[in-house]
Design an enzyme around this catalytic site. Structure first.
Site, PDB file in Angstrom:
ATOM      1  CE  LYS A   1     -44.234  17.188  -0.730  1.00  0.00           C
ATOM      2  NZ  LYS A   1     -43.786  17.879  -1.974  1.00  0.00           N
TER       3      LYS A   1
ATOM      4  CB  CYS B   1     -38.513   4.059 -10.248  1.00  0.00           C
ATOM      5  SG  CYS B   1     -40.170   3.768 -10.859  1.00  0.00           S
TER       6      CYS B   1
ATOM      7  CD  GLU C   1     -33.121   5.588  -8.696  1.00  0.00           C
ATOM      8  OE1 GLU C   1     -33.153   6.233  -7.637  1.00  0.00           O
ATOM      9  OE2 GLU C   1     -34.139   5.097  -9.214  1.00  0.00           O
TER      10      GLU C   1
ATOM     11  N   GLY D   1     -37.561   7.946   1.570  1.00  0.00           N
ATOM     12  CA  GLY D   1     -38.390   6.860   2.102  1.00  0.00           C
ATOM     13  C   GLY D   1     -37.996   6.504   3.532  1.00  0.00           C
TER      14      GLY D   1
ATOM     15  CD  GLU E   1     -44.803   1.491  -5.398  1.00  0.00           C
ATOM     16  OE1 GLU E   1     -43.941   0.968  -6.118  1.00  0.00           O
ATOM     17  OE2 GLU E   1     -45.991   1.173  -5.394  1.00  0.00           O
TER      18      GLU E   1
ATOM     19  N   GLY F   1     -40.620   7.875  -4.293  1.00  0.00           N
ATOM     20  CA  GLY F   1     -39.510   8.811  -4.401  1.00  0.00           C
ATOM     21  C   GLY F   1     -38.213   8.094  -4.092  1.00  0.00           C
ATOM     22  CB  SER F   2     -34.870   9.382  -3.327  1.00  0.00           C
ATOM     23  OG  SER F   2     -35.157  10.170  -2.206  1.00  0.00           O
ATOM     24  CB  THR F   3     -33.686   4.562  -1.290  1.00  0.00           C
ATOM     25  OG1 THR F   3     -34.132   3.824  -2.443  1.00  0.00           O
ATOM     26  CG2 THR F   3     -33.476   3.594  -0.143  1.00  0.00           C
TER      27      THR F   3
HETATM   28  P1  NAD Z   1     -37.482  12.656  -3.585  1.00  0.00           P
HETATM   29  O1  NAD Z   1     -37.414  11.555  -2.611  1.00  0.00           O
HETATM   30  O2  NAD Z   1     -36.461  13.727  -3.513  1.00  0.00           O
HETATM   31  O3  NAD Z   1     -38.868  13.409  -3.521  1.00  0.00           O
HETATM   32  C1  NAD Z   1     -40.093  12.721  -3.678  1.00  0.00           C
HETATM   33  C2  NAD Z   1     -41.164  13.453  -2.916  1.00  0.00           C
HETATM   34  O4  NAD Z   1     -40.821  13.421  -1.533  1.00  0.00           O
HETATM   35  C3  NAD Z   1     -41.312  14.922  -3.285  1.00  0.00           C
HETATM   36  O5  NAD Z   1     -42.692  15.254  -3.285  1.00  0.00           O
HETATM   37  C4  NAD Z   1     -40.605  15.642  -2.149  1.00  0.00           C
HETATM   38  O6  NAD Z   1     -41.106  16.929  -1.903  1.00  0.00           O
HETATM   39  C5  NAD Z   1     -40.886  14.717  -0.979  1.00  0.00           C
HETATM   40  N1  NAD Z   1     -39.924  14.813   0.125  1.00  0.00           N
HETATM   41  C6  NAD Z   1     -38.624  15.203   0.078  1.00  0.00           C
HETATM   42  N2  NAD Z   1     -38.084  15.193   1.319  1.00  0.00           N
HETATM   43  C7  NAD Z   1     -39.060  14.779   2.167  1.00  0.00           C
HETATM   44  C8  NAD Z   1     -39.112  14.546   3.575  1.00  0.00           C
HETATM   45  N3  NAD Z   1     -38.061  14.747   4.363  1.00  0.00           N
HETATM   46  N4  NAD Z   1     -40.266  14.092   4.095  1.00  0.00           N
HETATM   47  C9  NAD Z   1     -41.337  13.858   3.319  1.00  0.00           C
HETATM   48  N5  NAD Z   1     -41.356  14.094   1.983  1.00  0.00           N
HETATM   49  C10 NAD Z   1     -40.231  14.533   1.411  1.00  0.00           C
HETATM   50  O7  NAD Z   1     -37.471  11.969  -5.012  1.00  0.00           O
HETATM   51  P2  NAD Z   1     -37.522  12.658  -6.428  1.00  0.00           P
HETATM   52  O8  NAD Z   1     -36.163  13.193  -6.740  1.00  0.00           O
HETATM   53  O9  NAD Z   1     -38.696  13.574  -6.515  1.00  0.00           O
HETATM   54  O10 NAD Z   1     -37.838  11.399  -7.360  1.00  0.00           O
HETATM   55  C11 NAD Z   1     -36.860  10.557  -7.839  1.00  0.00           C
HETATM   56  C12 NAD Z   1     -36.831   9.276  -7.038  1.00  0.00           C
HETATM   57  O11 NAD Z   1     -38.099   8.651  -7.057  1.00  0.00           O
HETATM   58  C13 NAD Z   1     -35.885   8.244  -7.620  1.00  0.00           C
HETATM   59  O12 NAD Z   1     -35.122   7.649  -6.600  1.00  0.00           O
HETATM   60  C14 NAD Z   1     -36.812   7.212  -8.237  1.00  0.00           C
HETATM   61  O13 NAD Z   1     -36.300   5.938  -8.363  1.00  0.00           O
HETATM   62  C15 NAD Z   1     -37.971   7.267  -7.325  1.00  0.00           C
HETATM   63  N6  NAD Z   1     -39.154   6.744  -8.010  1.00  0.00           N
HETATM   64  C16 NAD Z   1     -39.649   5.531  -7.614  1.00  0.00           C
HETATM   65  C17 NAD Z   1     -40.757   4.996  -8.256  1.00  0.00           C
HETATM   66  C18 NAD Z   1     -41.336   3.674  -7.856  1.00  0.00           C
HETATM   67  O14 NAD Z   1     -42.472   3.391  -8.205  1.00  0.00           O
HETATM   68  N7  NAD Z   1     -40.627   2.846  -7.131  1.00  0.00           N
HETATM   69  C19 NAD Z   1     -41.359   5.712  -9.287  1.00  0.00           C
HETATM   70  C20 NAD Z   1     -40.816   6.925  -9.667  1.00  0.00           C
HETATM   71  C21 NAD Z   1     -39.724   7.446  -8.991  1.00  0.00           C
END
Ligand code: NAD
Length: 490
Positions: free
Chosen positions: A185, A295, A392, A243, A261, A238-240
């Site tokens: 996704k 990140c 962050e 996660g 991650e 994505g975000s903590t």
């Molecule tokens: P996000 O968590 O909002 O979204 C990431 C993904 O998760 C998107 O595809 C979104 O549609 C999906 N998502 C959102 N809510 C969900 C739910 N309830 N259930 C399942 N999936 C869901 O994050 P973002 O704003 O897209 O990205 C930024 C974040 O990603 C920052 O916190 C950044 O640090 C982190 N990030 C981490 C790494 C790493 O390797 N550790 C790399 C890049 C970004």
């Protein structure tokens, strides 16, 4: 299914399919559900794409299950060759993919081309190399002999964020090399480059259903994937906060394997014995590259007190000269941030810093234009307890503070719930080793910053998550070990 035609680099027309990519075909979402994609550089609508519903996730799972039945039996060299072929096609169409990413994310075209594409092809080729080298062990046991088989998990899913296309390839390359089928996704904010990659997956010759790519919202499609009882593993970046939700969903449903991650609040530590120009160069890049929507951004900068004021002057000089605007133009050095909501979030931290009387070195404002542009911003002398040092921001806002001793630098660096990435600048090799060993982070880079490599594991500790992308170690999390025991009869 419909498509949209956009203008990419040098006015090149690019047509992108807007449906869900299931079974190597683009299909509409249930009830024709769609989502809007915005161009953050102009704050205008870019495209409308399908928004997967839970019924569509079921369809994708069925397709993946069916595909896995034969995919698990193909010779590993087939997986190897397909991944290599996909890398070739991505290289061929790099200007198209980089244009789409620039348009929908605001990231500079040249950075997409110079950073993201080589990471994508590098990971595809690196894991193509592993596909036919996944061996088990032969183990003597009293009753005879045992051997282990490292088998694919089955139907897996990956959920990726909007900030860089690298992450998509980190997960796809290893998942497929290990012999799994994958439902990916993409982010609702940046689905277009993934739609183009889907075309290349079909062109490369992957059998239908081996890789399904879905566009959709997190709280609908993402949640349905996390809860799905027949998905065996989910890999998330994505975000903590998200996660946590994914882990809870997996725990509530089928205990699918989860790797996360998550966010970061990377420390950059500069000692007075470092090569000063090199340190300033990387420290600046670490908090301005891609508007620090990374990140691994170096958002906390700790500088030894003996060179602190000199550093502030040079760092500030370098950070100010950004030219913001259209990410497709060669003269632009700063793109827009991803969305209005994200711009507002970044500006709210900036306002908080100002309101709390922090020493503003430069920036601190929105930049001109209809798009979501924010000035590179830095606050100096920031106390360790301030939100600028703890949370962050995911934007170009640096918190800078001095330190006296090595111990103090390590203590400050480790005073965070995050532990993803850190950079240390020193010419003293013993200090470099002591500090790198002491820092709580998944990756520590000495005398540089960023630059992911396909053969080095990447991931976090503490609330930056668990599991690794890239490197041999990443393979383990996409495999299960089966032990087969033979009793030798007398
Ligand atoms: P996000 O968590 O909002 O979204 C990431 C993904 O998760 C998107 O595809 C979104 O549609 C999906 N998502 C959102 N809510 C969900 C739910 N309830 N259930 C399942 N999936 C869901 O994050 P973002 O704003 O897209 O990205 C930024 C974040 O990603 C920052 O916190 C950044 O640090 C982190 N990030 C981490 C790494 C790493 O390797 N550790 C790399 C890049 C970004």
């Amino acid at each position: 299914m419909t498509s949209v035609t956009l203008k990419g680099i040098e006015g090149r027309e690019i047509t992108v399919q807007t449906g869900l990519f299931i079974n190597n075909e683009y299909v509409t979402a249930t009830n024709g559900a769609t989502l809007e994609v915005e161009n953050p550089s102009t704050a205008t609508r870019l495209a409308t794409v399908a928004a997967a519903q839970s019924e569509d996730i079921d369809r994708a799972v069925q397709s993946s299950e069916k595909a896995f039945g034969s995919w698990k039996k193909v010779d590993p060299t087939v997986r190897r060759d397909l991944l290599n072929k996909l890398a070739d096609l991505i290289e061929r169409d790099a200007p198209i993919i980089a244009s789409l990413e620039a348009l929908e994310s605001g990231m500079l075209y040249r950075n997409c081309l110079a950073s993201n594409i080589p990471v994508a092809t590098g990971n595809l080729r690196y894991f193509a190399g592993w596909a036919d080298k996944i061996d088990g062990l032969s183990l003597p046991i009293p009753q005879g002999v045992a051997y282990t088989r490292r088998e694919p998990i089955g139907v897996c899913a990956a959920i990726v964020p909007w900030n860089t296309s690298m992450i998509f390839f980190w997960k796809l390359s290893v998942a497929i090399a290990a012999g799994n089928t994958l439902i990916m996704k993409t982010s609702e904010q940046t689905p277009l480059w993934g739609q183009k990659v889907a075309e290349l997956i079909k062109e490369a010759g992957f059998p239908p259903g081996v890789i399904n790519i879905l566009t959709g919202f997190g709280n609908i499609a993402g949640q349905a994937l996390s809860e799905h009882p027949r998905i065996r593993k989910i890999a998330f970046t994505g975000s903590t906060a998200t996660g946590r939700k994914i882990m809870q969903a997996a725990a509530r449903t089928n205990l699918k394997k989860v790797t996360l991650e998550l966010g970061g609040k990377g420390p950059t530590i500069i000692f007075d014995d470092a090569n000063f120009d090199n340190a300033v160069f990387w420290a600046t890049l670490g908090i301005t590259h891609s508007n620090a929507q990374l990140c691994l951004a170096g958002s906390r900068i700790y500088v030894q007190d003996t060179i602190y004021e000199k550093f502030l002057v040079e760092f500030s000089k370098r950070s100010r000269d950004a030219v913001h605007g259209d990410p497709l133009l060669a003269d632009t050095t700063k793109g827009a941030v991803s969305s209005k909501a994200h711009l507002d979030k970044i500006l709210s931290y900036v306002e908080r810093g100002k309101a709390d009387g922090l020493r503003l070195l430069h920036g601190g404002n929105k930049l001109s234009g209809d798009g979501y542009y924010v000035a590179n911003t830095a606050f100096a002398d920031v106390d360790q307890s301030h939100a600028i040092m703890r949370e962050e921001i995911f934007g170009p806002v640096a918190g800078i503070a001095p330190f006296k001793t090595e111990e103090e630098a390590i203590e400050k660096a480790n005073d965070s719930e995050y532990g993803l990435n850190a950079a240390v600048f020193t010419n003293n090799v013993n200090r470099a080793m002591r500090v790198s060993n002491a820092i709580e982070a998944g990756t520590v880079t000495v005398n540089s910053w960023g630059r992911p490599n396909a053969n080095t594991p990447f991931g976090g500790v503490k609330q930056s998550g668990f599991g690794r992308d890239s490197g041999h170690e990443a393979l383990e999390s996409w495999l299960v070990t089966k032990t087969i025991k033979y009793a030798v009869l007398e």
